[in-house]
Design an enzyme around this catalytic site. Structure first.
Site: not given
Ligand code: DX5
Ligand code: ZN
Length: 222
Positions: A7, A32, A34, A36, A65, A67, A136, A174
């Site tokens: 990620s 990956h 992320d 947000m 991903h 969010m 998750m 994840d």
């Molecule tokens: C959390 C993200 C994850 C996160 C994982 O909201 O969706 O992908 O980056 O990070 P680690 O592996 O540090 O928990």
């Molecule tokens: Zn993620």
């Protein structure tokens, strides 16, 4: 075959492409990304521009991903930017079936993510349509959080349901995956491991990636 998806949330964004290439060289399979929005989760990260900047410059499969609230409003932007998998949260979609169909109609792979407290049965009537389910194992919003062990039965139940229905979807997990937690996740049935802080902070990420991929082989040999 386990696939590993670093990620980029935990990467040094000042040299993002170098960071991503470091993961590619270390044996990662997917990347990956992320996304947000500051509404669905209490943090803001990146948008389609970052996907576009990486698309074509690395050979990793681009796993996005989302969010965000109302993810249906942004699907085209991310797909055109180069996303190869678009994963939306069930909790963020009033009309989940419609959003899933929209992603499929664009020609993109589709995933649905479930927060730790969301039960698996909310996917009962869309499961057959999916390429991936993301379980998750932290509450989404930040990297570097502690793994939530109570999601393990959900991973197992999904693996059983996948077998029962004869589906080919991938089970992705994840959050909080590191050298201590990955064994539990793989034994429960995970097939794609997302790891942010554990991989980007590792002096030799290739060692961890190799460990993630070797466990199922070792288990099989026993
Ligand atoms: C959390 C993200 C994850 C996160 C994982 O909201 O969706 O992908 O980056 O990070 P680690 O592996 O540090 O928990
Ligand atoms: Zn993620």
């Amino acid at each position: 075959m386990v696939r590993v998806a670093p990620s980029i949330l935990s990467a040094d964004f000042g040299c993002l492409l170098d960071e991503v290439k470091r993961m590619e060289d270390a044996g990662a399979d997917w990347l990956h990304i992320d996304v947000m929005d500051g509404h669905f989760v209490p943090n803001i990260t990146m948008g389609p521009l970052v996907v576009k900047a990486l698309s074509g410059r690395v050979s990793l499969f681009l796993d996005v991903h989302l969010m965000v609230e109302n993810p249906g409003d942004f699907l085209g932007d991310f797909y055109e930017a180069g996303a190869q998998m678009l994963t939306v949260h069930a909790e963020a979609c009033t009309h989940l079936h419609r959003v899933v169909q929209s992603i499929k109609e664009m020609g993109c792979k589709v995933g649905v993510a479930l927060n730790p407290s969301t039960p698996l049965n909310c996917l009962e009537y869309v499961l057959d349509e999916l390429d991936l389910v993301l379980i998750m194992s932290v509450n989404p919003g930040f990297g570097g959080q502690e793994f939530i062990y109570s999601v393990l039965p959900k991973i197992k139940a999904l693996a059983e349901e996948k077998r029962r229905r004869g589906l080919s979807l991938d089970i992705q997990v994840d959050g909080g995956i590191n050298e201590h937690t990955y064994v539990h996740v793989l034994k429960a049935g995970a097939e794609v491991l997302v790891a942010g802080s554990a991989l980007f902070k590792a002096p030799e990420p290739s060692k961890l990636i190799t460990a993630f991929k070797l466990l199922p082989v070792k288990e099989k040999d026993v």
